[in-house]
Design a protein around this motif. Structure first.
Motif, PDB file in Angstrom:
ATOM      1  N   THR A   1       0.759  -1.119   0.023  1.00 26.57           N
ATOM      2  CA  THR A   1       0.064   0.052  -0.071  1.00 26.57           C
ATOM      3  C   THR A   1       0.899   1.290   0.049  1.00 26.57           C
ATOM      4  OG1 THR A   1      -0.148   0.150   2.462  1.00 26.57           O
ATOM      5  CG2 THR A   1      -1.854  -1.305   1.233  1.00 26.57           C
ATOM      6  N   ILE A   2       2.034   1.227   0.581  1.00 27.08           N
ATOM      7  CA  ILE A   2       3.023   2.356   0.613  1.00 27.08           C
ATOM      8  C   ILE A   2       3.487   2.704  -0.791  1.00 27.08           C
ATOM      9  CG2 ILE A   2       5.156   3.120   1.326  1.00 27.08           C
ATOM     10  CD1 ILE A   2       2.785   3.821   3.253  1.00 27.08           C
ATOM     11  N   VAL A   3       4.007   1.652  -1.470  1.00 25.29           N
ATOM     12  CA  VAL A   3       4.696   1.598  -2.795  1.00 25.29           C
ATOM     13  C   VAL A   3       4.032   2.654  -3.582  1.00 25.29           C
ATOM     14  CG1 VAL A   3       5.556   0.486  -4.981  1.00 25.29           C
ATOM     15  CG2 VAL A   3       6.189  -0.265  -2.480  1.00 25.29           C
ATOM     16  N   PRO A   4       2.875   2.833  -4.234  1.00 22.88           N
ATOM     17  CA  PRO A   4       2.179   3.722  -4.810  1.00 22.88           C
ATOM     18  C   PRO A   4       2.668   5.121  -4.537  1.00 22.88           C
ATOM     19  CG  PRO A   4       0.624   1.860  -4.405  1.00 22.88           C
ATOM     20  CD  PRO A   4       1.676   1.679  -3.470  1.00 22.88           C
ATOM     21  N   HIS A   5       2.539   5.244  -3.200  1.00 19.53           N
ATOM     22  CA  HIS A   5       2.860   6.591  -2.593  1.00 19.53           C
ATOM     23  C   HIS A   5       4.443   6.895  -3.101  1.00 19.53           C
ATOM     24  CE1 HIS A   5      -1.048   7.230  -0.754  1.00 19.53           C
ATOM     25  NE2 HIS A   5      -0.936   6.081  -0.152  1.00 19.53           N
ATOM     26  N   THR A   6       5.393   5.890  -2.784  1.00 26.93           N
ATOM     27  CA  THR A   6       6.586   5.905  -3.195  1.00 26.93           C
ATOM     28  C   THR A   6       6.965   6.079  -4.498  1.00 26.93           C
ATOM     29  OG1 THR A   6       7.042   4.061  -1.334  1.00 26.93           O
ATOM     30  CG2 THR A   6       8.792   4.772  -2.950  1.00 26.93           C
ATOM     31  N   LEU A   7       6.345   5.781  -5.650  1.00 30.56           N
ATOM     32  CA  LEU A   7       6.441   5.973  -7.081  1.00 30.56           C
ATOM     33  C   LEU A   7       6.098   7.399  -7.074  1.00 30.56           C
ATOM     34  CD1 LEU A   7       5.211   2.792  -8.569  1.00 30.56           C
ATOM     35  CD2 LEU A   7       7.337   3.505  -8.405  1.00 30.56           C
ATOM     36  N   GLU A   8       4.782   7.845  -6.525  1.00 29.84           N
ATOM     37  CA  GLU A   8       4.178   9.335  -6.774  1.00 29.84           C
ATOM     38  C   GLU A   8       5.425  10.119  -6.387  1.00 29.84           C
ATOM     39  OE1 GLU A   8       0.623  12.180  -5.016  1.00 29.84           O
ATOM     40  OE2 GLU A   8       0.457   9.731  -5.092  1.00 29.84           O
ATOM     41  N   GLU A   9       5.923   9.847  -5.249  1.00 33.64           N
ATOM     42  CA  GLU A   9       6.946  11.004  -4.531  1.00 33.64           C
ATOM     43  C   GLU A   9       8.177  11.163  -5.690  1.00 33.64           C
ATOM     44  OE1 GLU A   9       6.161  12.848  -2.445  1.00 33.64           O
ATOM     45  OE2 GLU A   9       4.709  12.161  -1.093  1.00 33.64           O
ATOM     46  N   ALA A  10       8.427   9.867  -6.313  1.00 30.65           N
ATOM     47  CA  ALA A  10       9.666   9.601  -6.916  1.00 30.65           C
ATOM     48  C   ALA A  10       9.481  10.682  -8.103  1.00 30.65           C
ATOM     49  CB  ALA A  10      10.002   8.341  -7.370  1.00 30.65           C
ATOM     50  N   TYR A  11       8.022  10.442  -8.802  1.00 26.27           N
ATOM     51  CA  TYR A  11       7.809  11.374 -10.023  1.00 26.27           C
ATOM     52  C   TYR A  11       7.766  12.652  -9.778  1.00 26.27           C
ATOM     53  CZ  TYR A  11       6.685   7.819 -13.151  1.00 26.27           C
ATOM     54  OH  TYR A  11       6.760   6.595 -14.138  1.00 26.27           O
ATOM     55  N   GLU A  12       7.223  13.130  -8.514  1.00 30.23           N
ATOM     56  CA  GLU A  12       7.252  14.704  -7.999  1.00 30.23           C
ATOM     57  C   GLU A  12       8.873  14.987  -7.974  1.00 30.23           C
ATOM     58  OE1 GLU A  12       5.012  14.976  -4.572  1.00 30.23           O
ATOM     59  OE2 GLU A  12       3.042  14.540  -5.805  1.00 30.23           O
ATOM     60  N   LEU A  13       9.620  14.029  -7.379  1.00 25.93           N
ATOM     61  CA  LEU A  13      10.920  14.563  -7.276  1.00 25.93           C
ATOM     62  C   LEU A  13      11.679  14.503  -8.608  1.00 25.93           C
ATOM     63  CD1 LEU A  13      13.865  14.738  -5.592  1.00 25.93           C
ATOM     64  CD2 LEU A  13      14.010  12.135  -5.810  1.00 25.93           C
ATOM     65  N   ALA A  14      11.339  13.895  -9.458  1.00 31.79           N
ATOM     66  CA  ALA A  14      11.803  14.034 -10.851  1.00 31.79           C
ATOM     67  C   ALA A  14      11.512  15.210 -11.525  1.00 31.79           C
ATOM     68  CB  ALA A  14      11.452  12.855 -11.821  1.00 31.79           C
ATOM     69  N   ASP A  15      10.241  15.572 -11.333  1.00 33.62           N
ATOM     70  CA  ASP A  15       9.795  16.941 -11.821  1.00 33.62           C
ATOM     71  C   ASP A  15      10.458  18.206 -11.065  1.00 33.62           C
ATOM     72  OD1 ASP A  15       7.615  18.187 -13.402  1.00 33.62           O
ATOM     73  OD2 ASP A  15       7.108  19.315 -11.371  1.00 33.62           O
ATOM     74  N   ALA A  16      10.880  18.024  -9.913  1.00 35.50           N
ATOM     75  CA  ALA A  16      11.528  19.226  -9.498  1.00 35.50           C
ATOM     76  C   ALA A  16      12.790  19.393  -9.851  1.00 35.50           C
ATOM     77  CB  ALA A  16      11.528  19.007  -7.741  1.00 35.50           C
ATOM     78  N   ALA A  17      13.655  18.088 -10.116  1.00 33.01           N
ATOM     79  CA  ALA A  17      14.855  18.161 -10.673  1.00 33.01           C
ATOM     80  C   ALA A  17      14.791  18.622 -12.016  1.00 33.01           C
ATOM     81  CB  ALA A  17      15.402  16.641 -10.703  1.00 33.01           C
ATOM     82  N   GLN A  18      13.874  18.376 -12.896  1.00 31.25           N
ATOM     83  CA  GLN A  18      13.915  18.924 -14.212  1.00 31.25           C
ATOM     84  C   GLN A  18      13.491  20.312 -14.216  1.00 31.25           C
ATOM     85  OE1 GLN A  18      14.337  17.123 -16.800  1.00 31.25           O
ATOM     86  NE2 GLN A  18      13.556  18.712 -18.513  1.00 31.25           N
TER      87      GLN A  18
END
Length: 270
Positions: free
Chosen positions: A42-59
């Motif tokens: 149940t946590i991993v979907p949130h982990t993926l979402e946070e990873a995409y938000e991190l990627a967006d900030a980096a971009q």
């Protein structure tokens, strides 16, 4: 001395900060009803979402947002490590030690006697070392996750093939492959052929992105964002002329779209 830095050369006070985060994570797991109900699935979907938000900030090169999103990802690591600890399968210290040992093992050009003069050689060594590690699925494509987003899956598959020496010599050769695949797509005459050839065009494009050192997922998202912004600007230009975007013909819409593109980067009028 700035806040968060130690007296020894300005090095950040990492340990106290991580201990505070660890304490908060444990309290949430104990006292928060929502956190108590979670498991790794149940946590991993949130982990993926946070990873995409991190990627967006980096971009976007937004350092403030990057700092915030890194914290969210770090919390995910702490929480998932705590779940391991609860069932006696590991803990955060073991996660860190395992990561450290893996980094040392996969960087023999830094910590050993192996030579690697280019980033390309580093990646080739990295993939070859991974194939020799105990417990790993063998073969060129061993342990390539099939649930990756398609651009990232394609890039990883091609990188693994390249680590075995099966790769184009340079970027021009990779670009030429796109042209070849486009020609085959234009010649396709059936739905199945078009499906197949379009996939080849996309795969060749991802491979070119890999050769250029560009993340295809982020590049495609950025292109979609640019298109979205231009269409939005075009609809506003049409509205300023008293015209409804949906009532315009294709050529008229394209004209407004071209105007929106031309206006990109223009200084604001004062």
């Amino acid at each position: 001395m700035t806040q968060g830095s130690s007296e020894a050369g300005g090095r950040p006070d990492i340990q106290p900060a991580l201990e505070r985060l660890d304490a908060i994570t444990r309290r949430l797991r104990r006292d928060c009803p929502w956190d108590r109900e979670q498991d790794e699935r149940t946590i991993v979907p949130h982990t993926l979402e946070e990873a995409y938000e991190l990627a967006d900030a980096a971009q976007r090169r937004d350092d403030g947002k990057l700092l915030d999103e890194l914290g969210d990802v770090l919390f995910q690591v702490h929480f998932l490590s705590l779940l391991l600890e609860e069932r006696g399968a590991g803990d955060l210290a073991q996660v860190a030690d395992h990561c450290t040992e893996k980094l040392i093992r996969r960087h023999p050009h830094v910590f050993g006697e192996t030579e690697a003069r280019t980033a390309r050689e580093v990646l080739r060594n990295w993939d070859q070392i991974k194939q020799t590690e105990a417990g790993r699925e063998q073969g060129i494509f061993g342990e390539v996750p099939e649930n990756l987003p398609s651009p990232l899956y394609a890039r990883k598959v091609k990188r693994r093939a390249a680590s075995s020496g099966f790769d184009f010599d340079d970027v021009p050769a990779a670009v030429a492959a796109i042209r070849d695949e486009l020609a085959e797509l234009e010649a396709a005459s059936t739905p199945d052929e078009r499906f197949h050839e379009l996939g080849d065009v996309l795969f060749a494009s991802v491979n070119t992105a890999r050769k250029l050192g560009v993340d295809p997922e982020l590049a495609l998202r950025a292109a979609a964002d640019r298109f979205r912004g231009r269409v939005t600007d075009a609809t506003q230009l049409a509205a300023s002329d008293g015209r409804s975007w949906n009532d315009l013909g294709p050529e008229q819409q394209l004209a407004y779209y071209a105007r929106a593109r031309l206006s990109e980067g223009e200084p604001e009028q004062t």
